[in-house]
Design an enzyme around this catalytic site. Structure first.
Site, mmCIF file in Angstrom:
data_model
loop_
_atom_site.group_PDB
_atom_site.id
_atom_site.type_symbol
_atom_site.label_atom_id
_atom_site.label_comp_id
_atom_site.label_asym_id
_atom_site.label_seq_id
_atom_site.Cartn_x
_atom_site.Cartn_y
_atom_site.Cartn_z
ATOM 1 N N ARG A 96 17.029 26.836 41.796
ATOM 2 C CA ARG A 96 17.725 26.694 40.518
ATOM 3 C C ARG A 96 18.845 27.720 40.378
ATOM 4 O O ARG A 96 19.942 27.408 39.914
ATOM 5 C CB ARG A 96 16.734 26.837 39.350
ATOM 6 C CG ARG A 96 17.382 26.659 37.991
ATOM 7 C CD ARG A 96 16.359 26.671 36.881
ATOM 8 N NE ARG A 96 15.774 27.989 36.667
ATOM 9 C CZ ARG A 96 14.885 28.258 35.703
ATOM 10 N NH1 ARG A 96 14.468 27.274 34.917
ATOM 11 N NH2 ARG A 96 14.395 29.462 35.551
ATOM 12 N N TYR A 114 22.934 25.768 30.610
ATOM 13 C CA TYR A 114 22.075 24.903 31.417
ATOM 14 C C TYR A 114 20.812 24.588 30.646
ATOM 15 O O TYR A 114 20.396 25.332 29.751
ATOM 16 C CB TYR A 114 21.758 25.546 32.773
ATOM 17 C CG TYR A 114 20.460 26.314 32.837
ATOM 18 C CD1 TYR A 114 19.263 25.674 33.173
ATOM 19 C CD2 TYR A 114 20.422 27.682 32.583
ATOM 20 C CE1 TYR A 114 18.075 26.378 33.250
ATOM 21 C CE2 TYR A 114 19.238 28.390 32.651
ATOM 22 C CZ TYR A 114 18.060 27.737 32.996
ATOM 23 O OH TYR A 114 16.889 28.432 33.058
ATOM 24 N N PHE A 206 16.149 34.043 39.011
ATOM 25 C CA PHE A 206 17.574 34.155 38.694
ATOM 26 C C PHE A 206 17.787 34.455 37.207
ATOM 27 O O PHE A 206 18.574 35.336 36.847
ATOM 28 C CB PHE A 206 18.271 32.854 39.090
ATOM 29 C CG PHE A 206 19.721 32.771 38.689
ATOM 30 C CD1 PHE A 206 20.712 33.223 39.536
ATOM 31 C CD2 PHE A 206 20.088 32.216 37.464
ATOM 32 C CE1 PHE A 206 22.051 33.141 39.172
ATOM 33 C CE2 PHE A 206 21.421 32.119 37.094
ATOM 34 C CZ PHE A 206 22.407 32.589 37.948
ATOM 35 N N ASP A 207 17.106 33.718 36.331
ATOM 36 C CA ASP A 207 17.266 33.913 34.883
ATOM 37 C C ASP A 207 16.936 35.340 34.476
ATOM 38 O O ASP A 207 17.675 36.003 33.743
ATOM 39 C CB ASP A 207 16.348 32.961 34.106
ATOM 40 C CG ASP A 207 16.637 31.510 34.363
ATOM 41 O OD1 ASP A 207 16.680 31.109 35.545
ATOM 42 O OD2 ASP A 207 16.809 30.764 33.390
ATOM 43 N N THR A 208 15.778 35.812 34.956
ATOM 44 C CA THR A 208 15.330 37.147 34.578
ATOM 45 C C THR A 208 16.303 38.211 35.063
ATOM 46 O O THR A 208 16.680 39.123 34.313
ATOM 47 C CB THR A 208 13.939 37.415 35.174
ATOM 48 O OG1 THR A 208 13.018 36.445 34.673
ATOM 49 C CG2 THR A 208 13.450 38.798 34.794
#
Length: 424
Positions: A96, A114, A206-208
């Site tokens: 992702r 997103y 990735f988000d974190t």
């Protein structure tokens, strides 16, 4: 992916409202997918209908196919051909984070977002999510399922895992955002251009990593409470994802601890109020912020010092206990002030700074030791509480001198030319 430490684009400008370009999309919503031939069509059509009805600016929906092996590429191509404002892109590797990095890096839209293909998040939260970015108020925005006003339907296991993970982030990385993994986020393009090269993960972490680095750099993260319904058919592997996340927490924490990330490139000046661009008369640059940071570090290091003194005092005399406790707390105090108060990052000159800090420590040792000696001369067997009171008073006196020496000698403000400032 190696971290980009080149000068790059320079510092971020002050936040300002977006100025839409006629005919150009203001918002680009990315939907990363892997083997979602069943849900992709209904998701995109529903999202497109919602944006057409509620979003006041031009928009685009980008389908990011993560190496799907079913009919997802064909469905995505059909949607791109038949639905206005929809495009698709194909990646030959899963992840992702990889999909978001690829699409966001290539997009010209000033606001990038997103969401997950299952549309677990109520779409009524989309406009509140991106509005602070369009107005210039915030740099990033996230949906949160953990706010009091959020309404969430999901199983006990996922609820526990989500809350435990966010508690881990708060305790290990000092994160203050409430929900790292909600698949509902947005970012301004100029922030993404500088932040994405620093993010190494290409998967679920990735988000974190994106949020932790943004927060540590002082960027503003807006949180939107969302209504969220768990997808029972989710393909996320909880154990494998949790393991990778723990590895990511360790990697990012270590990089932040040693100052290996050039987060200064993400700093923002104040806004458009003229008072924000004018230095206060008679106040040296950065003095107020440095005083605040020094006081916070001082309180914490004093508590550490008193705890160490009390522990050492049980096995040694007052002078030896004082010297050992002051030495250990002084090393931590110098390291914390170096990073938090005076904003020095990286390993350069770290040994020299610690050596200078030990000189300052010697001054503090002389003051506190002299105070203890005076107390011993006045009373043959002073109470432990009296010793602590004398030490606190001596430390307060040493603190003022310590700050002045730190500011003027150990961490002096470096003067640079305007050209060098622009490069930083």
């Amino acid at each position: 992916m190696p971290i980009d430490t080149s000068p790059g684009l320079g510092a971020l400008p002050a936040r300002a409202p977006l100025q839409p370009v006629p005919g150009e999309p203001v918002l680009d919503v990315v939907i990363p997918v892997f083997n979602e031939e069943k849900d992709l069509g209904p998701c995109v059509r529903r999202l497109h209908e919602h944006l057409t009805r509620t979003f006041p600016y031009p928009f685009r929906i980008t389908i990011a196919d993560n190496a799907s092996t079913d009919r997802t590429p064909e469905v995505a191509a059909t949607l791109a051909d038949t639905v206005d404002g929809v495009r698709s892109t194909r990646l030959e590797e899963k992840g992702r984070g990889r999909a978001l990095r690829t699409v966001w890096s290539d997009s010209e839209a000033p606001v990038l977002a997103y969401m997950d293909v299952d549309l677990s998040t109520d779409l009524n939260a989309l406009l509140p999510l991106v509005a602070p970015l369009i107005s210039g108020h915030s740099d990033l925005a996230i949906g949160t399922r953990l706010a009091r006003s959020s309404r969430v339907v999901r199983g006990a296991k996922r609820e526990f895992v989500s809350r435990a993970y966010n508690l881990l982030l708060r305790s290990s990385l000092a994160a203050r955002f409430s929900d790292a993994q909600c698949g509902f986020k947005a970012i301004r393009r100029e922030v993404a251009e500088r932040l994405l090269p620093l993010v190494e993960d290409s998967g679920w972490f990735f988000d974190t990593e994106l949020l932790v680095l943004a927060e540590r750099a002082g960027l503003r993260i807006h949180e939107v409470p969302v209504d969220w319904v768990d997808d029972p058919d989710s393909t996320v592997h909880i154990v494998r994802t949790a393991t990778e996340d723990l590895k990511g927490v360790w990697r990012v924490g270590r990089a932040l601890a040693v100052g290996a990330l050039p987060l200064d490139r993400l700093s923002r000046p104040f806004g458009d109020d003229p008072r924000d661009r004018t230095a206060l008369p008679g106040v040296p640059s950065g003095l107020a912020r440095q005083l605040l940071g020094f006081c916070v570090v001082g309180v914490l290091s004093t508590l550490l010092y008193l705890l160490l003194y009390s522990a050492f005092r049980a096995a040694a005399g007052p002078q030896a206990a004082n010297a050992a406790a002051l030495l250990l707390s002084a090393v931590g105090n110098t390291a914390a002030n170096r990073r938090l108060t005076f904003g020095v990052r990286g390993r350069a000159r770290a040994v020299r700074h610690q050596a200078q800090g030990l000189v300052v420590f010697g001054i503090g040792l002389a003051l506190t030791s002299g105070s203890l000696a005076a107390l011993g001369a006045a009373s043959a067997d002073p109470a432990h509480s009296t010793e602590l009171a004398v030490l606190i008073t001596a430390n307060l006196a040493a603190t003022v001198l310590r700050f002045l020496l730190f500011r003027a000698w150990v961490f002096p403000e470096r003067r640079t030319t305007p050209a060098k400032d622009d490069i930083r």
